[in-house]
Every structure is written in C-alpha cells, then in structure tokens.
Design an enzyme around this catalytic site. Structure first.
Site, short mmCIF file in Angstrom:
data_model
loop_
_atom_site.label_atom_id
_atom_site.label_comp_id
_atom_site.label_asym_id
_atom_site.label_seq_id
_atom_site.Cartn_x
_atom_site.Cartn_y
_atom_site.Cartn_z
N ARG A 204 57.21 -11.32 89.44
CA ARG A 204 56.06 -11.74 88.64
C ARG A 204 55.91 -13.27 88.72
O ARG A 204 56.86 -14.00 88.48
CB ARG A 204 56.23 -11.28 87.18
CG ARG A 204 56.11 -9.76 87.06
CD ARG A 204 56.32 -9.27 85.64
NE ARG A 204 57.71 -9.20 85.27
CZ ARG A 204 58.16 -8.67 84.13
NH1 ARG A 204 57.31 -8.16 83.26
NH2 ARG A 204 59.44 -8.63 83.86
N CYS B 186 58.21 -15.07 82.27
CA CYS B 186 58.28 -15.75 80.97
C CYS B 186 57.67 -17.14 80.95
O CYS B 186 56.68 -17.37 80.25
CB CYS B 186 59.72 -15.80 80.50
SG CYS B 186 60.36 -14.18 80.09
N1 LIG Z 1 62.01 -10.56 81.25
C1 LIG Z 1 62.63 -11.53 80.62
O1 LIG Z 1 63.45 -12.25 81.19
C2 LIG Z 1 62.36 -11.79 79.17
C3 LIG Z 1 63.24 -12.61 78.44
C4 LIG Z 1 62.99 -12.83 77.10
C5 LIG Z 1 61.88 -12.28 76.50
N2 LIG Z 1 61.03 -11.51 77.23
C6 LIG Z 1 59.87 -10.90 76.54
O2 LIG Z 1 60.17 -9.55 76.26
C7 LIG Z 1 58.99 -8.73 76.36
C8 LIG Z 1 59.19 -7.63 77.39
O3 LIG Z 1 59.44 -8.23 78.64
P1 LIG Z 1 59.98 -7.40 79.89
O4 LIG Z 1 60.22 -8.40 80.97
O5 LIG Z 1 61.09 -6.52 79.46
O6 LIG Z 1 58.70 -6.54 80.22
P2 LIG Z 1 58.57 -5.26 81.19
O7 LIG Z 1 57.20 -5.26 81.66
O8 LIG Z 1 59.70 -5.29 82.18
O9 LIG Z 1 58.84 -4.02 80.23
C9 LIG Z 1 57.96 -3.58 79.26
C10 LIG Z 1 58.07 -2.07 79.17
O10 LIG Z 1 57.28 -1.61 78.08
C11 LIG Z 1 56.72 -0.35 78.45
N3 LIG Z 1 55.60 -0.03 77.57
C12 LIG Z 1 54.33 -0.51 77.58
N4 LIG Z 1 53.62 0.03 76.58
C13 LIG Z 1 54.44 0.88 75.93
C14 LIG Z 1 54.28 1.74 74.82
N5 LIG Z 1 53.13 1.83 74.16
N6 LIG Z 1 55.33 2.49 74.44
C15 LIG Z 1 56.51 2.42 75.09
N7 LIG Z 1 56.73 1.61 76.14
C16 LIG Z 1 55.69 0.86 76.56
C17 LIG Z 1 56.36 -0.55 79.91
O11 LIG Z 1 56.19 0.70 80.57
C18 LIG Z 1 57.58 -1.33 80.41
O12 LIG Z 1 58.60 -0.48 80.88
C19 LIG Z 1 57.86 -9.70 76.73
O13 LIG Z 1 57.25 -10.13 75.54
C20 LIG Z 1 58.61 -10.87 77.36
O14 LIG Z 1 57.91 -12.06 77.24
C21 LIG Z 1 61.24 -11.24 78.54
#
Ligand SMILES: NC(=O)c1ccc[n+]([C@@H]2O[C@H](COP(=O)([O-])OP(=O)(O)OC[C@H]3O[C@@H](n4cnc5c(N)ncnc54)[C@H](O)[C@@H]3O)[C@@H](O)[C@H]2O)c1
Length: 459
Positions: free
Chosen positions: A330, A262
């Site tokens: 990451r 993030c």
């Molecule tokens: N990780 C954190 O701590 C956190 C906290 C707040 C906000 N966010 C935000 O939330 C969002 C997601 O983050 P994350 O860490 O969960 O990411 P991640 O990479 O862990 O998960 C994303 C998921 O989306 C799936 N995906 C991709 N394309 C897809 C599609 N077309 N259809 C269905 N699934 C699909 C991927 O396979 C993956 O499992 C980002 O924008 C991030 O900035 C993350």
C-alpha cells in the site's frame, strides 16, 4: 478473557493471535470469506515474521477461532476490538464508515455489558462518535467505548505487540480500565508503561507519533538532497547528528519517501483534523509535500541518466513492498516508479521476496516478474533498489556485473557504501551521497551493449 476482534488484517490478526498467546479465548471476525476460510485452515493471509508459528499453536490449542458472523463472533466476548480500515476520504480525513457501520450493527446485537475498543487509527473525537451511534439503539450501561491505538510496525508486528514500548488507553470508565489493565498486564511485565488517559488524548497520540516519525523521514530526505548538491555525505551527517541524545539515531535514514498503509494516510488525516479545528498545521502539510516529491526521486535520477524517453531500455527493480519483511504494497514507492518507467517506454523486471503476488494484481503482464534477484537483472540497463531486504545487502557483485548490460545501480536505500561501489567499478547513484564513477554516465548516450566493460577504463 473472552475477546472478539473485528477486522482480521495486519492489525487485527496480530492482535488476536497475541492475545490468544497469553491465554485469552479469541474470536476473529472478518467480512472477507476467503480470508476467514484460509485462516480456518491455519493459513495466514498476510506475511508477518513469527505470526505463522503463533497462529498455528493457538489454533491447535483451541484459543483462536475465525468467523464471518458478527453475531456469533461477539456473543461471549467481554471486550470487542475494532481493527477496521480507516482509509483516507476525498478530503484526506480518515473515513470512519467501517468503524461507525460496525458500531451500529453491534448496538443491535449486544445484550450484556461489553467494552468496545477502537484499535483502528481514528481522529480525535471518534470514541464519542462511536458511543453516540451505539447509544441510539443500546442502553448506555451496556457498553463503554475505549480508545487503544496500535503502534505495531509491519515486519516486526508480533514482537512489537508482545513487547510494546508502551500501551496507550483512553477511557473515562473505571470498569473498562480494569479490564484493559488486566488484558495488557502480560505484555508489560518488563516495566514498560500503560498510559491511561482521556479518549481524545489517546486518539491524538497515535497521529502525533506517526506524523512525528514521518517528519523525521522528510527532514532527512531533504537533508540528503541538500547534501548531494553541496558535496556532503548524508551518512556522515546522519551519524553526527543522531548521536546527540536529544535527537537519537533511529528513523534518520534517507530514502525514497515513506509509504505503507499508515504514514501517508495518517499524516493527511492529521492535516485535515487541524483544518476542522480551524488550524493550519503547516509543518504537517510540508512533510506530505516533501514526501510526494521524494517518491519521484529514483525515476528522476534514472531519467537524468538515460533520458526521458526510455524506450528500448530495461530496468530491474529489487524490492516492491513499502518496507522489508512485509508483503504490504500500500502506497509503496515502487508502484509509482514502475508507472513512471513504463510510461516512458521502459521494460521493467521486478523481484521482491514477499510482495510479488500483490504487485501482480496491480500490474498484471505489464511488467516481468523475476524468479529471484539475479533473474531480475539479467540483461538490464540498470538495477534500481527500492526496498532494503536483507538479501540485497551483500549480493554477488561479480555475478550482477556479468548479468547486467552495464554495471549501473540506482540505490534508493543507501545499502552499499560509495567506496565499495567505486572499488567494484559500478556507476552508483544513491541518496544524499556522491555518485560513484559519475563519468561513466556520459557513455550512456550510446546503446549500453557497446559500453566499454573494461574496469580499467572507468573514470
Ligand atoms: N497496518 C499497520 O501497520 C497499522 C499499524 C497501526 C494501526 N493501524 C490501523 O489499524 C487499522 C487496520 O489496519 P490494517 O492494516 O490491519 O488494515 P487491513 O486492511 O489489513 O485489515 C482490515 C480488515 O478489516 C476487514 N473488514 C472490513 N470491514 C469489515 C467489517 N464490516 N466487518 C469485519 N471485518 C471487516 C477487512 O476485510 C480486512 O481484513 C487502520 O485504522 C490502520 O490505520 C495499522
């Protein structure tokens, strides 16, 4: 309520599981078949404390399901959450391709009113972009797009989701607002607020929060670097300043720079958003630059001590995840450190309670994966601590001393006091504090095997 969560990563899986825990029926959709198969068998593909128990219960009670089919997943949903990746594009801006592609697909399969909630971290104006993409194929009366940024922290994500400090919801639709309020009520029973606002302010709030937190870290890292040079102890400074109620004690710990999925990308994206609006957000740019430098600090300290050619040296690393209680690597500072040490000819042995498998996928057999924290320091020239897992906080120092070639510790997280390490006879470098037994360093020019290990001879 019937919900669909698209994207079952750190945010999507926690969101889906916690909504199921409060009685909703949740369909989790992901394009990653392995992930979905694992989840169907009740196994979490990520490590997040407390998640397994909730996942297990909600699968058994039939409230959460997993699929790779978007059509099947959203069929009955009243509210659809997008928890999709928004990685940095070439210019640093958030890449909206995942979000907009899914929006376009949804517009072709939705047949009755649904609320599309953007939980991914997205730049200001994205709700409008999503709505515009959807409106190309779908009647505007059949959907609303809401911004609902997520503030959970990996490592305590379940707790954060169940008891959020606040919920931020950006919408101009009364119909969507009512559904969102109903959905979040169980999580704010202790009186924490749900802030309703316009979509743009909601989207900006997430970047403001992350950039501000990153700024506190960079501020303290620079303060620590100055303390080190000026003979002050950053721990004392931190306590002295943090007890000012205008400042607060949290997020003032210096270290090896922020990482994770993030802060790095969100700070970068905010700087880029500013540029798009013809504004140079110089503070944010500086926060990034300071962090880039800080990530190199342990490598520099090790090289200052052992020389820039590290061939013949072996280093043990404790902690690989970007922070404790997660397997997420990451942008983890440990990765750059491993690169730097191996490029300089060193052998590296690593240990992390949860992140080893993820690191193996990157470094393969280039480094050694230890069985436990002590195995990682067997025969090493020095221990380097990168992530402050609890198990590293009170180790068996005597055993460490027996295992290592010489008692050298580089601590990127200040998990021991200088006084304690002085008493134990360790050469100990940390961040923003004086080095314990600094004179021991002079002996480093000779092969470590021959360093005098008699405690009485140190300093
Ligand atoms: N990780 C954190 O701590 C956190 C906290 C707040 C906000 N966010 C935000 O939330 C969002 C997601 O983050 P994350 O860490 O969960 O990411 P991640 O990479 O862990 O998960 C994303 C998921 O989306 C799936 N995906 C991709 N394309 C897809 C599609 N077309 N259809 C269905 N699934 C699909 C991927 O396979 C993956 O499992 C980002 O924008 C991030 O900035 C993350």
């Amino acid at each position: 309520m019937q919900l669909a969560i698209i994207g079952t990563g750190y945010v999507g899986l926690v969101t889906g599981t916690c909504f199921a825990e409060t009685g909703n029926n949740v369909m989790c959709i992901d394009i990653n078949e392995d992930k979905v198969n694992q989840l169907k068998q009740g196994k979490s593909p990520i490590y997040e404390p407390g998640l397994d128990v909730l996942l297990d219960r909600n699968i058994k009670e039939d409230r959460i399901h997993f699929t790779t089919s978007l059509r099947e997943g959203i069929k009955d949903a009243q509210v659809i959450f997008l928890a999709l990746p928004t990685p940095p594009g070439k210019d640093g801006s958030a890449d909206l391709q995942y979000v907009l592609d899914v929006a376009a697909q949804l517009s072709e399969i939705i047949t009755e009113y649904k609320v599309i909630v953007n939980k991914s971290t997205v730049p200001v104006g994205t709700a409008e972009k999503v709505a515009a993409v959807m409106a190309q194929k779908l009647d505007k009366n059949l959907f609303d797009v809401v911004s609902n940024p997520e503030f959970l922290r990996e490592g305590v994500a379940v707790d954060d989701f169940l008891k959020p400090d606040r919920v931020v919801i950006g919408t101009s639709s009364d119909r969507a607002k009512k559904l969102m309020e109903e959905l979040y009520q169980p999580f704010v029973r202790q009186g924490n607020p749900i802030y309703f606002m316009d979509e743009r302010s909601s989207e900006m709030t997430k970047y403001a929060a992350n950039a501000y937190l990153a700024m506190r870290i960079s501020f303290m890292n620079e303060m620590a670097n100055l303390c080190e040079r000026a003979g002050a102890n950053v721990d004392n400074v931190r306590m002295g300043m943090g007890s000012d109620s205008r400042i607060g004690k949290r997020f003032l710990f210096p270290g090896v720079g922020y990482g994770g999925s993030c802060f790095p990308k969100d700070v970068k994206a905010l700087a880029q958003t500013a540029r798009e609006y013809d504004y140079e957000y110089s503070l944010v740019t500086t926060v990034m630059n300071v962090n880039d430098k800080q990530k190199l600090i342990l490598g520099r300290k090790v090289k200052d001590c052992f020389g820039s050619d590290l061939s013949g040296r072996t280093f043990g690393i404790w902690g690989l995840a970007f922070k404790p209680e997660t397997d997420d690597i990451r942008e983890a500072p440990a990765l750059e450190l491993i690169d730097e040490l191996t490029a300089a000819g060193a052998e590296v042995k690593v240990f992390d309670p949860e992140a080893m498998e993820n690191v193996k996928r990157i470094f393969g057999d280039k480094i050694v994966y230890a069985n436990d924290q002590y195995d990682a320091i067997d025969g090493v020239d020095a221990l380097i601590i990168v992530t402050e897992w609890s198990a590293f906080r009170t180790p068996n120092f005597e055993r460490m001393n027996e295992l290592m070639k010489a008692p050298f510790v580089f601590d990127g997280r200040n998990i021991y006091t200088v006084e304690k390490m002085e008493e134990l006879g360790y050469y100990y470098e940390s961040i923003g504090r004086k080095t314990a037994h600094a004179s021991q360093r002079e002996k480093i020019a000779v092969p470590t095997d021959t360093i005098v290990r008699d405690r009485g001879s140190i300093d």
